[in-house]
Structures are given as C-alpha cells and as structure tokens.
Design an enzyme around this catalytic site. Structure first.
Site, short mmCIF file in Angstrom:
data_model
loop_
_atom_site.label_atom_id
_atom_site.label_comp_id
_atom_site.label_asym_id
_atom_site.label_seq_id
_atom_site.Cartn_x
_atom_site.Cartn_y
_atom_site.Cartn_z
N ALA A 185 0.86 -1.18 0.00
CA ALA A 185 0.00 0.00 0.00
C ALA A 185 0.90 1.23 0.00
O ALA A 185 2.08 1.14 0.35
CB ALA A 185 -0.88 -0.02 1.23
N GLU B 295 4.14 -5.79 6.93
CA GLU B 295 3.39 -4.73 7.61
C GLU B 295 3.79 -4.56 9.07
O GLU B 295 3.84 -3.44 9.59
CB GLU B 295 1.88 -5.01 7.54
CG GLU B 295 1.24 -4.69 6.19
CD GLU B 295 1.24 -5.87 5.23
OE1 GLU B 295 2.07 -6.80 5.42
OE2 GLU B 295 0.44 -5.87 4.30
C1 3H9 Z 1 0.78 -2.35 3.30
O1 3H9 Z 1 0.94 -2.78 2.21
C2 3H9 Z 1 -0.52 -2.44 4.05
C3 3H9 Z 1 -1.49 -3.34 3.37
O2 3H9 Z 1 -1.81 -4.43 4.17
C4 3H9 Z 1 -2.70 -2.59 2.91
C5 3H9 Z 1 -3.75 -2.41 3.86
C6 3H9 Z 1 -5.03 -1.77 3.39
N1 3H9 Z 1 4.67 3.41 -0.21
O3 3H9 Z 1 13.33 1.41 -0.58
P1 3H9 Z 1 13.68 2.17 -1.81
C7 3H9 Z 1 9.36 4.64 -1.92
S1 3H9 Z 1 2.05 -1.55 4.11
C8 3H9 Z 1 5.17 4.59 -0.57
O4 3H9 Z 1 14.72 3.21 -1.73
P2 3H9 Z 1 14.70 -0.24 -3.03
C9 3H9 Z 1 10.54 4.97 -1.02
O5 3H9 Z 1 10.18 5.89 -0.03
C10 3H9 Z 1 3.38 -1.57 2.97
N2 3H9 Z 1 6.44 4.78 -0.98
O6 3H9 Z 1 14.01 1.18 -3.04
C11 3H9 Z 1 11.53 5.53 -2.03
O7 3H9 Z 1 11.13 6.86 -2.31
P3 3H9 Z 1 12.23 8.01 -2.53
C12 3H9 Z 1 4.06 -2.87 2.93
C13 3H9 Z 1 7.23 3.71 -1.01
O8 3H9 Z 1 14.79 -0.64 -4.43
C14 3H9 Z 1 11.26 4.71 -3.28
O9 3H9 Z 1 9.95 4.15 -3.11
N3 3H9 Z 1 5.22 -2.78 2.06
C15 3H9 Z 1 6.80 2.45 -0.62
O10 3H9 Z 1 15.91 -0.22 -2.18
C16 3H9 Z 1 12.23 3.59 -3.50
O11 3H9 Z 1 12.30 2.80 -2.32
C17 3H9 Z 1 6.44 -2.52 2.51
O12 3H9 Z 1 6.65 -2.36 3.67
C18 3H9 Z 1 5.44 2.31 -0.21
N4 3H9 Z 1 4.93 1.13 0.15
O13 3H9 Z 1 13.67 -1.19 -2.27
C19 3H9 Z 1 7.51 -2.43 1.47
N5 3H9 Z 1 7.82 1.56 -0.75
O14 3H9 Z 1 12.95 7.60 -3.77
C20 3H9 Z 1 8.28 -1.15 1.62
C21 3H9 Z 1 8.87 2.27 -1.22
O15 3H9 Z 1 11.42 9.24 -2.65
N6 3H9 Z 1 9.28 -0.96 0.58
N7 3H9 Z 1 8.52 3.57 -1.38
O16 3H9 Z 1 13.11 7.97 -1.30
C22 3H9 Z 1 10.43 -1.65 0.52
O17 3H9 Z 1 10.70 -2.53 1.29
C23 3H9 Z 1 11.42 -1.23 -0.53
O18 3H9 Z 1 11.06 0.06 -0.96
C24 3H9 Z 1 11.50 -2.14 -1.77
C25 3H9 Z 1 12.44 -1.48 -2.83
C26 3H9 Z 1 12.09 -3.49 -1.36
C27 3H9 Z 1 10.16 -2.35 -2.40
#
Ligand code: 3H9
Length: 692
Positions: free
Chosen positions: A62, A124
């Site tokens: 999300a 999450e």
């Molecule tokens: C959820 O899903 C709840 C559900 O149950 C729904 C309920 C209704 N949202 O990490 P990076 C941005 S909770 C917004 O540097 P990488 C991040 O801030 C979510 N933005 O890249 C960054 O922005 P900036 C569960 C997000 O390649 C850019 O993307 N999911 C989100 O090293 C690049 O990110 C997670 O917890 C997001 N969800 O790693 C996953 N994710 O360039 C969280 C990233 O402006 N994300 N951004 O600084 C990650 O673990 C890593 O970003 C990922 C990529 C592995 C995907």
C-alpha cells in the site's frame, strides 16, 4: 501516464500497473484496477486475465504516504474481492517484490507465476501495522498457519523457490515473467482450468496452543511491539471463524494500529532511512566506479571490511605488516565463508570466488591498481598518518583513500597528504561485515567526487550509509559517550549495572550500557579512557569503577567476567562481587549512595543523548535529524518502534527536556547539563526537530 492500463493479447487481458517507484496501491491504482477488472468481466473477448507490473517490481505494498490520512475509496480489500470474484481465471505475474498489499493483491488472484528472483512477504508488522486486506486469512489457507505467522508476525519475506514449495506460487520462471504468466493462462484455458479462489479453500485446523506459543515467540523476538501480536490474533480468528469475518476483523485491527504511536514511529523510521542515505548536494554523475579495493590493516576491523567488499563482488588487496596477523585474517575469511556454505547462505562456488578475490600481501606496492583503499590500523594519529602517507605513495593519483577511524579528526589525518581532496572517512561498525551502519565522513577538503563515490559504495556494500561531518566520535559515538558518562555517574551515585541495563532494555534497547561494554571488551573501553584522560573533567577522572574492574582482570564477555559473569555459553549473571566493588568504591570516595529511580535513569540516558544530538545538528555535523535517527536505529539498537532519539525527543517535547536538563544541572552542575540552544529555541517557540 495512467496508473493502470489494460490491453488484449489474444483472448487474455493483460492489466498493467504502472505507478513508480514501487507500484504502491495508491488510490489511482486501486480505482484503475477496479475499473479494469469490471471491464474485463463484461468483455466477451476476454477469457482470462493477467495482472502484471511495469518497472523494477510488482506491487511493493500500500502507499505508506496515505496512512494516517482520511481513507479514499475503493479500499484495497474491495478491489481484491472483485478480482477474486472474477469468473475468468486471473494470474498474477510477479517480479521484484510482492510485499504487503502487493502480496495481498497477488493472493486474491487465482494463480501466481513468479520470477526466480522475486521476494514475497507481508512486512506490515515492521511498520507497526498488520495486513489490512485479507493477507493473513488467505496466506494461511495456502501455506499453513506457521508459514503465515512467520511471514506476517515475523515480517520475513520469502524467495520465489520457497514460495513455490509453500504453495504460495504456482509456477516459477527464469524467463520473462509476463510472458510466462500469459503462457500459464493459455495453458489453463486449453485445459479447461477455471477460477480458483483462495477464500474458498478451507482454513487449516489448528489448536489454540499453537497461537499461544506463537504469541510467546513473537513477544520474545519483538519485545514491546503490538503488531506481531495482532497478526497472531487475526490468524487465530481466521482459523476459528469464516473468511469474511476474519477479513473484517483484520481491517478493524489495521485501522486501530495504523494511527498508533508505534506505527507512526516505524513509518518515520522507514522514510528517515531513505532521506538519510541520500545526502543533499551529491551528484550521481560524480560517482567513480570501484572495481578493486585495498584494505590496510588485517586486524578484526580490517578483516571485516575486506569481507564487506568481497561480499559485494569487489576484489580486495589486503595489506598487513605482520605476517602472522595476515595469515590469521585470511584464515578468518576462509572460515567465515566455509561456515556460510555449511549454513546454506552461499553456494560453494561463491565461497571459492570470494576467497580467490582476496589478495593478502605485506607490500603496499600491491595497492597500485586499487580504486579505493580503506585504512583500518591502530587508532593512533601518528600511526594512521604514516600509514596514509604510505598508501598515497603507492596509489594512482585519482584513487580514493578512506580512513576507518572511530574518533580521530580526518582533516588532521589528511593534512600531511598531497591530495587531501581524495581523503574521506568510512566508519564501519564491528563486526564490519555484519553491521548495517556506515558513517561516511566528509572532511573539510574531501571532493564531491570522493563523497558521492563512498555514498554509492555504501549502498553497494549493502550498508545504511549516512554522511556525517568531522567531530570527536562523529555522530553515534559522540552521543553514546554522553550516555556512557551518565551511566557511570549513576553507578557511583547509587545505581547498579543490572538496574541501568534493565531500564534501557525495558525501553526497547536490545542490551543495556554495561552489557554492551562487556560485549565490546572492557579493556577496549579502558584504553579509550586512558587515551583521553587529559580531556576528561575532574569528576570523570575520579569516577574510576571501570579501572578497578579491569584491574581485577575482568575484560568482559571474552574473559568470562566484566560487569557480569558469563558461563561457557556466554549466559550472563549478576555478580555480587561487582555490586560490592561499586559500593566500596563510593564509600572510599566519600559518596553517599541513594536510591535512583528507573525514571531518572531513563531520563539521564536519553536526555544526555538528545541534548548532544541537538548540538550535533547545530554544528552541522549531522545535516538533518533523520541522519541521527538512522544512525541510532541501525548502529546502536535504538528501538525502531520509538523512531530514533530525535523523533522520540519530539514526543517528549523540548520544554520538558529543557526543564529536566536544568533540574539535573542543579544537582550535577552546568558542566554536565546545559540545554543545547536548539532545544531552548524549540522550547521557547513550540518548535520540534520534525515539522508537525
Ligand atoms: C501495506 O501494504 C498495508 C497493506 O496491508 C494494505 C492495507 C489496506 N509506499 O526502498 P527504496 C518509496 S504496508 C510509498 O529506496 P529499493 C521509497 O520511499 C506496505 N512509498 O528502493 C523511495 O522513495 P524516494 C508494505 C514507497 O529498491 C522509493 O519508493 N510494504 C513504498 O531499495 C524507493 O524505495 C512494505 O513495507 C510504499 N509502500 O527497495 C515495502 N515503498 O525515492 C516497503 C517504497 O522518494 N518498501 N517507497 O526515497 C520496501 O521494502 C522497498 O522500498 C523495496 C524497494 C524493497 C520495495
């Protein structure tokens, strides 16, 4: 650009989500998906559906930025319900990461085809929330309760092969995943395969003891955290009641948690790390490639740093003056990789590649073709200056030199060199190949090219690299020194090590001050103290409990005794001899010990750090509060669910902190407690480290 588009490929409709950077399920994506699925349902030419993503990843969750704001329709669980309800088979094509809401979306599809490098998870709980769109009830129907709990409550993602084995994925491909998903859908249609809804599968039967055991397990591994426990509650409900009820229950628990202080702090930590690892003013165009690295000094730090490079696929020339030390370092590297093979962490071929990429040598000349050399020799200005000069003499003029000092002034270290613009600090934390934190240090004359390169290098080494300025102890150790001083003062005033450590652990640190000292080695702390006696106050010099403990031959865990005693398994116990030593020490020095409350211990530990953090910001040693929080979260075990010291300071409020600092000043003197001007200004203006 449309967040969701759909095209027909033969009789298969391909719905593509395109919402950079990570295809998060923002409102535009949710609405677009809903519309595309409805369109596919009413379209006679569409016989099956593939849901795929553009860019580097499947849906990574999300949109975290939407949390805490008023919810916008449609809710993700409604979108997933619509997808799952489709009469036409729906296949998810997963590459990159399918995380959180992304995996929930994939679980709502009828089949999942995964790329061999994909990662699937429900992280999450690491954000203080739980899967809010039916992730747990669906996952346990496919993979069983244990796996679902490990993934959701534990927050641990799994790889593609494990997903296939666990029944979360239906097919794995090393080729183009979208093409493979199309082929899968075609085969399905040819074989008369139909929609297969996860929600219609029976929930596995499970005894209530399983959930009790899980609660205890996650209580121990995620001390003080609410979300993992809530994941267990949802899993138990999913087994005990119907699918719809458990989804509704999960949504309710999600709503309750998403605005909780823990979730706010964990979201802060997530974004702070992303801010902190991108220092302002550095250009990616300046980054020079690092093809080969040198490390000088093959002690514990040097060996660990060499492994950081080897792990990242960068060949290393390891220079050491002492042949025995060099041989033992090579042995340690070999042993570490053999152990990694034994534990299944790396393949045997990788072990050989890494060991072959290490060139141990006694000669500085071997550094001639290195792009960067990190010196990791004894922490002494004279020794390091000499070593740096020898490195420079043997290096290409454009190559970079990094010093791995913990507290020496890198401007002074670079002063005697011909090319100080090539000199930077890279402060690794021990054990260097394991610890995530890297403080990259900009010297007064370090070039933008050198700084941009070490930041990029930090990322390549898998580190959380934060850029800091020159200062005694940089950011992390400088703040820790203030906490340490208070902890020792509290010992002489009336506390005991086990009380101080309990208070810090109850706050959420993985270990307390004196447990940490024992782990790092009291001889190390003692040597450090001796080297700076001339800079200590009269009271600090007189506060000699550490000297007495070290003089008794207690050097910490490695000698089986320090502030605590340790058995052969390094199990810790309180030693009455230490309590006596502390009490006698105070008596001898005429200090009347008193009972010190837990509250006082916590305040003195935290406020000493926060005050120093404020000074560090004012001086520009750290550029932003996010930098400090990230350093403490990744290098010093500050509880993530409290967001970091500066975030926590905002929670307490500058006015309260200043008031308590003045109170402690009235007891101990302003020499030890003077509110930082930044905190005073915040207290006066109602300000904070972070905009509210
Ligand atoms: C959820 O899903 C709840 C559900 O149950 C729904 C309920 C209704 N949202 O990490 P990076 C941005 S909770 C917004 O540097 P990488 C991040 O801030 C979510 N933005 O890249 C960054 O922005 P900036 C569960 C997000 O390649 C850019 O993307 N999911 C989100 O090293 C690049 O990110 C997670 O917890 C997001 N969800 O790693 C996953 N994710 O360039 C969280 C990233 O402006 N994300 N951004 O600084 C990650 O673990 C890593 O970003 C990922 C990529 C592995 C995907």
């Amino acid at each position: 650009m449309q967040a969701v588009s759909s095209t027909l490929s033969g009789n298969i409709r391909v719905i593509v989500i395109d919402n950079p950077p990570v295809n998060a399920t923002s409102q535009a994506v949710r609405a677009g998906l809903m519309q595309a699925v409805e369109q596919a349902a009413g379209d006679d030419d569409t016989h099956a559906i593939v849901i795929a993503c553009a860019g580097a990843t499947f849906v990574a969750g999300a949109d975290i930025k939407e949390f805490g704001k008023p919810p916008l329709d449609p809710h993700l669980s409604e979108v997933i319900h619509a997808i799952e309800s489709s009469a036409k088979p729906v296949v998810a094509a997963i590459h990159g990461s399918a995380l959180g809401g992304g995996l929930e979306l994939a679980l709502g599809c009828h089949y999942r085809v995964v790329d061999g490098k994909a990662r699937l998870g429900l992280p999450e709980s690491t954000l203080g929330i739980i899967p809010g769109a039916g992730g747990i009830p669906r996952l346990l129907r496919l993979a069983g309760v244990d796996k679902a709990l490990d993934m959701a409550a534990g927050g641990k993602p799994i790889g593609a092969a494990e997903a296939l084995e666990a029944g979360v994925a239906d097919a794995l491909t090393q080729e183009d995943v979208r093409a493979a998903a199309l082929a899968f859908a075609q085969r399905l249609l040819a074989e008369g395969g139909a929609a297969r809804r996860t929600r219609e599968l029976p929930a596995p039967g499970c005894e209530s003891q399983v959930f009790e055991a899980a609660r205890a397990k996650f209580q121990a591994s995620h001390r003080g955290q609410l979300a993992p426990q809530a994941c267990v509650d949802v899993a138990e409900r999913s087994v005990a009641s119907g699918f719809e009820d458990s989804v509704a229950y999960g949504r309710e628990r999600f709503r309750e948690l998403v605005t909780s202080p823990q979730a706010q702090a964990l979201r802060h930590a997530f974004f702070a790390e992303r801010v902190a690892t991108k220092p302002a003013g550095l250009s990616a165009d300046e980054v020079v490639p690092i093809r080969k690295a040198g490390v000088v000094g093959a002690g514990t730090m040097g060996t660990g740093i060499a492994m950081c490079f080897l792990n990242a696929g960068i060949p290393v020339v390891l220079v050491e003056q002492n042949e025995t030390v060099l041989a033992s370092s090579v042995e340690t590297v070999g042993k570490t990789y053999r152990n990694d093979v034994a534990k299944g962490r790396i393949a045997e071929a990788m072990q050989r590649t890494r060991c072959d990429a290490l060139t141990p040598t006694l000669r500085y000349e071997s550094l001639h073709d290195c792009d960067i050399v990190v010196e990791a020799v004894f922490e002494d200005m004279g020794v390091k200056q000499q070593v740096l000069a020898s490195i420079e003499e043997n290096l290409r003029p454009d190559a970079l030199i990094a010093t791995n000092t913990s507290f020496l002034d890198i401007d002074a270290l670079a002063a005697g060199l011909r090319r100080p613009e090539n000199v930077v600090g890279m402060h690794f934390f021990s054990p260097a190949h394991i610890m995530k934190l890297l403080e990259n240090v900009r010297g007064a004359r370090s070039s933008p090219r050198a700084l941009a390169t070490i930041q990029a290098l930090g990322k390549r080494l898998g580190k959380v690299a934060v850029m800091v300025g020159v200062s005694d102890g940089f950011v992390g150790n400088r703040m820790l020194a203030r906490r340490t001083r208070e902890c020792y003062f509290m010992l002489e005033e009336g506390a005991l090590p086990e009380q101080v450590d309990r208070v810090l652990c109850e706050f959420g640190f993985p270990m307390g001050q004196f447990q940490l000292n024992d782990l790092a080695g009291l001889d190390v702390a003692w040597r450090n103290r001796q080297s700076r006696l001339d800079r200590l106050s009269e009271r600090e010099v007189a506060c000699n409990i550490l000297d007495e403990i070290v003089a008794a031959g207690r050097h910490g865990q490695k000698t089986g005794a320090g502030f605590y005693t340790y058995d052969a398994q390094r199990k810790r116990s309180v030693d009455p001899a230490i309590s006596e030593l502390i009490v006698r020490n105070a008596e001898r020095r005429g200090i009347a010990r008193r009972a010190i409350s837990d509250e006082e211990i916590l305040e003195r530990c935290l406020y000493a750090m926060i005050n120093e953090g404020a000074l560090i910001l004012e001086e520009g040693v750290a550029s932003r509060p996010e930098d400090i929080d990230t350093i403490w979260l990744n290098g010093y075990g500050f509880p993530r669910f409290r967001g970091g010291p500066m975030f926590h300071a905002d929670r307490i409020g500058a006015a309260r902190i200043c008031e308590r600092i003045r109170h402690y000043a009235s007891q101990a003197g302003e020499q030890y407690w003077t509110p930082a001007p930044l905190l005073l200004a915040q207290a006066r203006d109602g300000g904070a480290f972070y905009a509210r």
